[in-house]
Write an enzyme that holds these catalytic residues in place. Structure first.
Site, short mmCIF file in Angstrom:
data_model
loop_
_atom_site.label_atom_id
_atom_site.label_comp_id
_atom_site.label_asym_id
_atom_site.label_seq_id
_atom_site.Cartn_x
_atom_site.Cartn_y
_atom_site.Cartn_z
N ASP A 28 0.65 -1.23 -0.15
CA ASP A 28 -0.14 -0.24 0.02
C ASP A 28 0.96 1.11 -0.13
O ASP A 28 1.97 1.11 0.34
CB ASP A 28 -0.81 0.05 1.17
CG ASP A 28 -2.12 -0.98 1.22
OD1 ASP A 28 -2.21 -1.67 0.22
OD2 ASP A 28 -2.63 -1.43 2.28
N MET A 29 0.25 2.31 -0.33
CA MET A 29 1.20 3.49 -0.89
C MET A 29 1.65 3.95 0.74
O MET A 29 2.82 4.54 0.96
CB MET A 29 0.15 4.52 -1.10
CG MET A 29 1.10 5.92 -1.46
SD MET A 29 -0.01 7.11 -2.23
CE MET A 29 -1.05 7.72 -0.80
#
Length: 561
Positions: free
Chosen positions: A409-410
């Site tokens: 995930d970012m």
């Protein structure tokens, strides 16, 4: 006794100790940190909700009656024409089966008005549904369906038995052709063959006659059944036409203003979206109600926030009193129109996330490399931001085809595995698919848990109303399994190791925050918890087999927290 400013009027005063600093721009409703004025307004409303008898079961009182339904509430800080500050309050959907609750702004269109066209149309649809139900539950209809089912079942049984007999007789005839060929004279053998041939023909005739007999009996029942079917088809077509017309008329009644004084109904708002037609419940959320009331009453919107009140639902991650953004599928098109003419904060998601310094490489050879991805940086290019691990690695390896074997995930930091060619990528991916890769994440939970270790298994799917959030869904969700082990509990926080068996989107974040998981979100989780300096989730350890040397690779990258 609790003190609050909430009253039966719509404009609720704010108890301000000093002149407030007003925000320069209105809240971007789909990703925000609540302004201090919104927090003050929300606390005032929450104080009222704690003591109010709204005849609605939020799931907060043990002996409350009725179905447990938590609610999203919204507050909008506004300024009247005299320059006074106050706030408006709204709830999503209905409250205690009502659209009109003292102190809360009303809905844009009241579908519960007993004399309104919607209730009249709803009654007409209910009458059609009743007619359909009467036919489908009538003795005659049920008896005919049962007889048809019985006839077909008997036919299938007789057909199966006849086919078995034909098979056995065919085997006997085949054996006779062999054994009698040497015993009989040529003339007698020809007679036998003719006889056997006729037997075969007779069995084929029996097959056909079996269906003919069944068909004759079926014809009688089907004739009677078709009368029922014709009535049902007519009723269902009437229901479909009436329902579509009623829905269109409702959508035309939901007319929304914007800051420029322009009006659009739901059909106009959604016609150029990917949905094309308004989804169920569009216009009934708190935010559109707040905007509409403010515009209609010449109130200037200053800031807004929405919070959840009540027990957590079974699928979504919703915490009591916690702030959440407006929903995207229903509210984004509506609010996009309603905020025209307002100065609104920029969408932070659209900001280009750049990284000037080089990425930290923790291992590299001719076939692959592993790096330490920083938080808030994309693994692969997004819709609005091209800067990512993939693009930076392509710059670093211009002569190689950079292929990420997995993603983070970012907001998550830690180990990312990258292949330098397709052959290596394919072999590494196979290890992930076969779940032979061992992974360990470290996280800080925003609370203390008493269990030392355990396993979480909650199936996940995307929330179609709020992408990219995930829902727990036992009907359509994909298997998601996580093993966890508590490392340390102190100062109201829990340090924990996660060992994901599967690799679903937001798996660890949902498994931590969901009420059927650990029920404690990860610190800094802006989707399932509360925003902080960063998401305290880090991919710390990765173990796999090198695709060329076949040696075990065990890479550790310590968490920076």
């Amino acid at each position: 006794m609790a003190h609050f400013s909430f009253s039966n009027t719509f404009f609720h005063t704010l108890n301000l100790k000093k002149a407030p600093q007003l925000p320069e721009k209105f809240t971007f409703p789909f990703y925000y940190t609540p302004h201090e004025l919104s927090v003050l307004a929300a606390k005032d409303l929450q104080t009222y909700l704690e003591t109010a008898d709204l005849n609605h079961n939020f799931g907060l009182k043990a002996k409350a009656e009725g179905l447990v339904i938590g609610k999203m509430f919204g507050v909008m800080v506004v300024q009247n024409q005299d320059g006074d500050l106050g706030y408006l309050a709204a709830f999503s959907g209905k409250l205690a089966e009502s659209n009109k609750v003292p102190g809360f702004v009303s809905t844009v269109f009241d579908t519960l008005d007993p004399d309104g066209f919607y209730k009249i149309g709803e009654q007409e649809l209910n009458e059609i549904n009743y007619e359909i139900e009467c036919i489908e539950t009538s003795d005659g209809f049920i008896e005919i369906k049962a007889q048809i089912k019985k006839l077909l079942a008997n036919y299938e049984a007789d057909l199966l038995a006849l086919k078995q007999t034909i098979k056995e007789e065919k085997a006997k005839r085949k054996q006779l052709r062999i054994t009698e060929a040497e015993k009989l004279s040529a003339e007698a053998y020809e007679v036998l063959l003719e006889k056997l041939k006729n037997e075969s023909i007779q069995y084929n005739i029996k097959l056909k006659m079996l269906w003919v007999g069944c068909e004759k009996k079926l014809a009688f029942y089907k004739s009677a059944f078709s009368e029922y079917e014709t009535k049902l088809e007519d009723l269902k077509e009437r229901r479909k036409t009436k329902s579509a017309a009623l829905q269109k008329k409702i959508h035309q009644q939901y007319k929304f203003l914007n800051a420029r004084g322009e009006t659009k109904d739901l059909l106009d708002i959604f016609k150029n979206t990917t949905l094309r037609v308004p989804p169920a419940g569009a216009g009934e959320c708190a935010a559109p109600k707040l905007f509409q009331f403010a515009y209609e009453n010449k109130l200037k919107p200053i800031a807004m926030a929405e919070f959840w009140w009540g027990a957590s639902p079974k699928s979504e991650v919703r915490k009591h009193k916690q702030f959440y953004p407006s929903c995207r599928s229903k509210c984004e098109p509506i609010l996009g129109h309603m905020m025209h003419g307002l100065q609104v904060e920029d969408n932070p998601i659209l900001e280009e996330k750049k990284l000037d310094e080089p990425l930290e490489i923790v291992f590299e050879d001719d076939y692959l490399l592993l790096l330490n991805k920083p938080p808030e940086f994309l693994s692969v290019p997004g819709k609005t931001s091209l800067a990512s691990v993939q693009t930076k690695m392509q710059e670093y390896l211009p002569d190689n085809k950079v292929l990420l074997v997995h993603r983070l995930d970012m907001s998550t930091s830690g180990i990312l595995l990258i292949a330098k060619n397709e052959r290596t990528h394919k072999k590494l991916q196979k290890q992930f698919i076969n779940r032979t890769v061992k992974k360990r994440y470290v996280a800080i939970l925003n609370g203390e848990i008493s269990r030392k270790f355990g396993e979480i298994e909650l199936p996940l799917r995307v929330d179609l109303d709020n992408r990219p959030q995930q829902l727990v869904c036992y009907e359509h969700g994909k298997l998601a399994k996580t093993i966890y082990k508590v490392v340390e509990v102190s100062n109201g926080k829990t340090r924990i190791h996660f060992y994901p068996i599967t690799g679903r989107t937001h798996q660890l974040r949902v498994h931590a925050a969901h009420s059927n998981g650990l029920n404690i979100p990860i610190v800094g989780d802006d989707l399932y918890g509360t925003h902080d300096e960063r998401l305290m989730l880090h991919a710390e350890y990765l173990e796999f087999e090198h695709p060329v040397s076949k040696t075990k690779m065990a890479i550790t990258c310590k968490a920076p927290f």
